[in-house]
Design an enzyme around this catalytic site. Sequence first.
Site, short mmCIF file in Angstrom:
data_model
loop_
_atom_site.label_atom_id
_atom_site.label_comp_id
_atom_site.label_asym_id
_atom_site.label_seq_id
_atom_site.Cartn_x
_atom_site.Cartn_y
_atom_site.Cartn_z
CG ASP A 1 1.74 73.34 89.96
OD1 ASP A 1 0.54 72.50 89.52
OD2 ASP A 1 2.42 73.18 90.86
CB SER A 2 -2.59 74.54 91.28
OG SER A 2 -1.62 73.46 91.85
CD GLU B 1 1.28 72.94 100.01
OE1 GLU B 1 0.87 74.04 100.38
OE2 GLU B 1 1.98 72.87 98.73
CG HIS C 1 1.99 68.93 96.32
ND1 HIS C 1 1.57 69.68 95.26
CD2 HIS C 1 2.36 69.70 97.24
CE1 HIS C 1 1.52 70.90 95.56
NE2 HIS C 1 1.92 70.95 96.80
CB CYS D 1 -1.12 71.77 87.44
SG CYS D 1 -2.72 71.50 88.59
CB CYS E 1 -0.50 64.93 92.55
SG CYS E 1 -0.44 66.24 93.41
N1 DGL Z 1 -0.72 70.75 91.39
C1 DGL Z 1 -1.79 69.83 91.65
C2 DGL Z 1 -1.76 68.75 90.67
O1 DGL Z 1 -0.84 68.38 90.14
C3 DGL Z 1 -1.72 69.43 93.12
C4 DGL Z 1 -2.15 70.69 94.04
C5 DGL Z 1 -3.55 71.17 94.06
O2 DGL Z 1 -4.55 70.33 94.42
O3 DGL Z 1 -3.85 72.27 93.48
O4 DGL Z 1 -2.84 67.85 90.53
#
Ligand code: DGL
Length: 272
Positions: free
Chosen positions: A11-12, A153, A187, A74, A185
Amino acid sequence: MADPRPIGVFDSGLGGLTVLTELVRALPAESYIYLGDTARLPYGAKSSRTIQRYSQEVAARLLEQNIKLLVIACNTASAHAESLLRSELAIPVLGVIQPGVDALLAASLHNRVGVIGTRSTIKSGVYEQRIRARKPEAQIFSKACPLFVPLVEEGWIEKRITQLVIEEYLSEMVREEVDAVALGCTHYPLLKKAIHNVYPALRLVDSSEEIARQAASLLASTPGLAAGTNSRPQVRIELTDLTEQMNDLERLLSGLPVSSVEEIQLSAAAPH
Ligand code: DGL
């Protein structure tokens, strides 16, 4: 025959730990390496080109550690890099989009569905394409919700401002009588309760349980790929930036059998 190699999850940032948690729940005998590219978060506002390069770099690091399956937790990376990685890697690659679409269509009663995600995910149009491929008659309402990530966040889940942002982003879909929304997403599942408080009738769908189910069925249907019952499972966490502000990390990791949390550096992908 059993295969003790770990499953790579990427994931990011930390949001994908919700996917890791479901994977561990569904496949507790497996080992995992979770790579969160926290140094370069967010991916959601970046170009397709950059997201693909970052994803290749993360995948290369996980492959060096001999993973047997790559799970892209992600949404943004799944939207832009899943087919690229699938064509480049010799191991199976699972992204979160298709499981999200499957879960969304199963939840919707009237085929009026919503998709929310980062700007890059929504711009890619990949959710619409996959929804239409399965249900051409579906009415789809998509919306980029870039403010949701910083609100999560910041831990501002229960604040009035978050409620206002939810109304701003989702009121139109609700007016359009959408009955189910894909939380596209990592989050957004953390905002489920807050969204539910504002729009109790909306069905909120996240892909984590469905992707864990698809990973379990892949391992079950591929002879020799599962770890077997005598395995000694390990969960290793690698982050490209480890700061003291990561209050969430402890909470997100609680309940997971984590053996190490480490800061790592990625090597640049070779130019094509
Ligand atoms: N992990 C990203 C997603 O699921 C969200 C956070 C980001 O923008 O890196 O799209």
